[in-house]
Structure formats: structure tokens, C-alpha cells
Design a protein around this motif. Structure first.
Motif, PDB file in Angstrom:
ATOM      1  N   ASN A  30      -0.400  -7.609 -15.658  1.00 27.74           N
ATOM      2  CA  ASN A  30       1.036  -7.717 -15.924  1.00 27.74           C
ATOM      3  C   ASN A  30       1.772  -8.443 -14.805  1.00 27.74           C
ATOM      4  O   ASN A  30       2.835  -8.014 -14.358  1.00 27.74           O
ATOM      5  CB  ASN A  30       1.655  -6.337 -16.173  1.00 27.74           C
ATOM      6  CG  ASN A  30       1.132  -5.703 -17.434  1.00 27.74           C
ATOM      7  OD1 ASN A  30       0.960  -6.372 -18.436  1.00 27.74           O
ATOM      8  ND2 ASN A  30       0.863  -4.419 -17.386  1.00 27.74           N
ATOM      9  N   ASP A  67      -4.162 -12.712 -20.503  1.00 31.92           N
ATOM     10  CA  ASP A  67      -4.390 -13.091 -21.892  1.00 31.92           C
ATOM     11  C   ASP A  67      -4.983 -14.500 -21.920  1.00 31.92           C
ATOM     12  O   ASP A  67      -4.465 -15.419 -21.278  1.00 31.92           O
ATOM     13  CB  ASP A  67      -3.059 -13.053 -22.647  1.00 31.92           C
ATOM     14  CG  ASP A  67      -3.223 -13.218 -24.137  1.00 31.92           C
ATOM     15  OD1 ASP A  67      -4.031 -14.062 -24.577  1.00 31.92           O
ATOM     16  OD2 ASP A  67      -2.526 -12.512 -24.885  1.00 31.92           O
ATOM     17  N   HIS A  89     -12.352  -7.483 -24.261  1.00 31.23           N
ATOM     18  CA  HIS A  89     -12.074  -6.989 -25.609  1.00 31.23           C
ATOM     19  C   HIS A  89     -11.058  -5.858 -25.484  1.00 31.23           C
ATOM     20  O   HIS A  89     -11.166  -5.014 -24.608  1.00 31.23           O
ATOM     21  CB  HIS A  89     -13.353  -6.483 -26.276  1.00 31.23           C
ATOM     22  CG  HIS A  89     -14.409  -7.519 -26.360  1.00 31.23           C
ATOM     23  ND1 HIS A  89     -14.454  -8.452 -27.364  1.00 31.23           N
ATOM     24  CD2 HIS A  89     -15.436  -7.808 -25.531  1.00 31.23           C
ATOM     25  CE1 HIS A  89     -15.488  -9.265 -27.167  1.00 31.23           C
ATOM     26  NE2 HIS A  89     -16.086  -8.874 -26.050  1.00 31.23           N
ATOM     27  N   THR A  90     -10.077  -5.873 -26.351  1.00 31.79           N
ATOM     28  CA  THR A  90      -9.027  -4.873 -26.318  1.00 31.79           C
ATOM     29  C   THR A  90      -8.901  -4.239 -27.696  1.00 31.79           C
ATOM     30  O   THR A  90      -9.006  -4.920 -28.716  1.00 31.79           O
ATOM     31  CB  THR A  90      -7.680  -5.519 -25.944  1.00 31.79           C
ATOM     32  OG1 THR A  90      -7.820  -6.128 -24.664  1.00 31.79           O
ATOM     33  CG2 THR A  90      -6.556  -4.502 -25.889  1.00 31.79           C
ATOM     34  N   ARG A  91      -8.658  -2.965 -27.696  1.00 33.09           N
ATOM     35  CA  ARG A  91      -8.335  -2.272 -28.945  1.00 33.09           C
ATOM     36  C   ARG A  91      -6.982  -1.627 -28.740  1.00 33.09           C
ATOM     37  O   ARG A  91      -6.800  -0.704 -27.957  1.00 33.09           O
ATOM     38  CB  ARG A  91      -9.369  -1.201 -29.252  1.00 33.09           C
ATOM     39  CG  ARG A  91      -9.068  -0.457 -30.531  1.00 33.09           C
ATOM     40  CD  ARG A  91     -10.175   0.499 -30.875  1.00 33.09           C
ATOM     41  NE  ARG A  91      -9.803   1.328 -32.007  1.00 33.09           N
ATOM     42  CZ  ARG A  91     -10.634   2.156 -32.597  1.00 33.09           C
ATOM     43  NH1 ARG A  91     -11.876   2.265 -32.164  1.00 33.09           N
ATOM     44  NH2 ARG A  91     -10.212   2.875 -33.607  1.00 33.09           N
ATOM     45  N   ARG A  92      -5.976  -2.153 -29.392  1.00 26.57           N
ATOM     46  CA  ARG A  92      -4.620  -1.628 -29.269  1.00 26.57           C
ATOM     47  C   ARG A  92      -4.480  -0.376 -30.118  1.00 26.57           C
ATOM     48  O   ARG A  92      -4.985  -0.304 -31.226  1.00 26.57           O
ATOM     49  CB  ARG A  92      -3.608  -2.666 -29.686  1.00 26.57           C
ATOM     50  CG  ARG A  92      -3.664  -3.888 -28.788  1.00 26.57           C
ATOM     51  CD  ARG A  92      -2.322  -4.510 -28.618  1.00 26.57           C
ATOM     52  NE  ARG A  92      -2.408  -5.697 -27.817  1.00 26.57           N
ATOM     53  CZ  ARG A  92      -2.126  -5.747 -26.527  1.00 26.57           C
ATOM     54  NH1 ARG A  92      -1.737  -4.674 -25.896  1.00 26.57           N
ATOM     55  NH2 ARG A  92      -2.229  -6.871 -25.859  1.00 26.57           N
ATOM     56  N   LEU A  93      -3.756   0.583 -29.603  1.00 26.93           N
ATOM     57  CA  LEU A  93      -3.542   1.856 -30.311  1.00 26.93           C
ATOM     58  C   LEU A  93      -2.079   2.050 -30.621  1.00 26.93           C
ATOM     59  O   LEU A  93      -1.222   1.544 -29.969  1.00 26.93           O
ATOM     60  CB  LEU A  93      -4.046   3.011 -29.465  1.00 26.93           C
ATOM     61  CG  LEU A  93      -5.524   2.916 -29.070  1.00 26.93           C
ATOM     62  CD1 LEU A  93      -5.886   4.048 -28.116  1.00 26.93           C
ATOM     63  CD2 LEU A  93      -6.420   2.944 -30.295  1.00 26.93           C
TER      64      LEU A  93
END
Length: 93
Positions: A30, A67, A89-93
Motif C-alpha cells: 500500500n 498490483d 495469488h489473492t483471494r478477496r473475501l
């Protein structure tokens, strides 16, 4: 923006580690600089501060997350000594 408003920020997370001689690693993410302050060295100063923090905490590495679509930022990271070396790899919740 007022005089007291931040012009840039970076999140730093010190992660304990059992490998690499039990030295921690630093996660940096960020990294954001206010648009009107970009290209003035703010991001470079934030990256230098992150490196100093990692060195002060005897980290074995800094992992800088960005990103893959933010390709205009990647030359800045490379100029600061970072190397693109992973696919995330990202898994957004």
C-alpha cells in the motif's frame, strides 16, 4: 490538502520467521503518494525508510507487494533495488 495531511504512506509488517536463521522478513504494501506530490521523491524516501526499518530489525528480506497492473510504479521499485521475482495469488473475501 492541509499542511498536516499526509502526502504518502506505506504499510510495513514485520513477520517472525523460523527459517533464515530465525530472522524476520518485512512485508511492504500500500505504497501511496498523493497525486499532487508524485515524482518528487516521496515514494523513494518511503522505500528508503522501509529498507532502514528492515535493516534495523535484522530482516533477511523485504517483500514489496504491488498490483501487476501498476506497471508505471514498477521501474521505481527496481530503481530502489527491488527485483520482480514472484507471482502472487489473492483471494478477496
Amino acid at each position: 490538502m492541509g499542511d498536516d495531511d499526509p502526502i504518502g504512506t506505506v504499510d510495513l509488517v514485520l513477520v517472525p520467521n523460523l527459517t533464515h536463521g530465525a530472522r524476520p522478513r518485512l512485508l511492504a504494501g500500500n505504497l501511496v503518494v498523493a497525486p499532487e506530490h508524485r515524482r518528487r521523491g516521496v515514494a523513494t524516501a518511503l522505500l528508503a525508510a522501509a529498507v532502514s526499518h528492515a535493516e534495523a530489525n535484522a530482516c533477511y528480506e523485504i517483500q514489496l507487494l504491488s498490483d501487476g497492473r501498476r506497471t508505471t510504479a514498477h521501474p521505481l521499485f527496481e530503481a530502489a533495488g527491488f527485483t520482480a521475482n514472484a507471482t502472487g495469488h489473492t483471494r478477496r473475501l
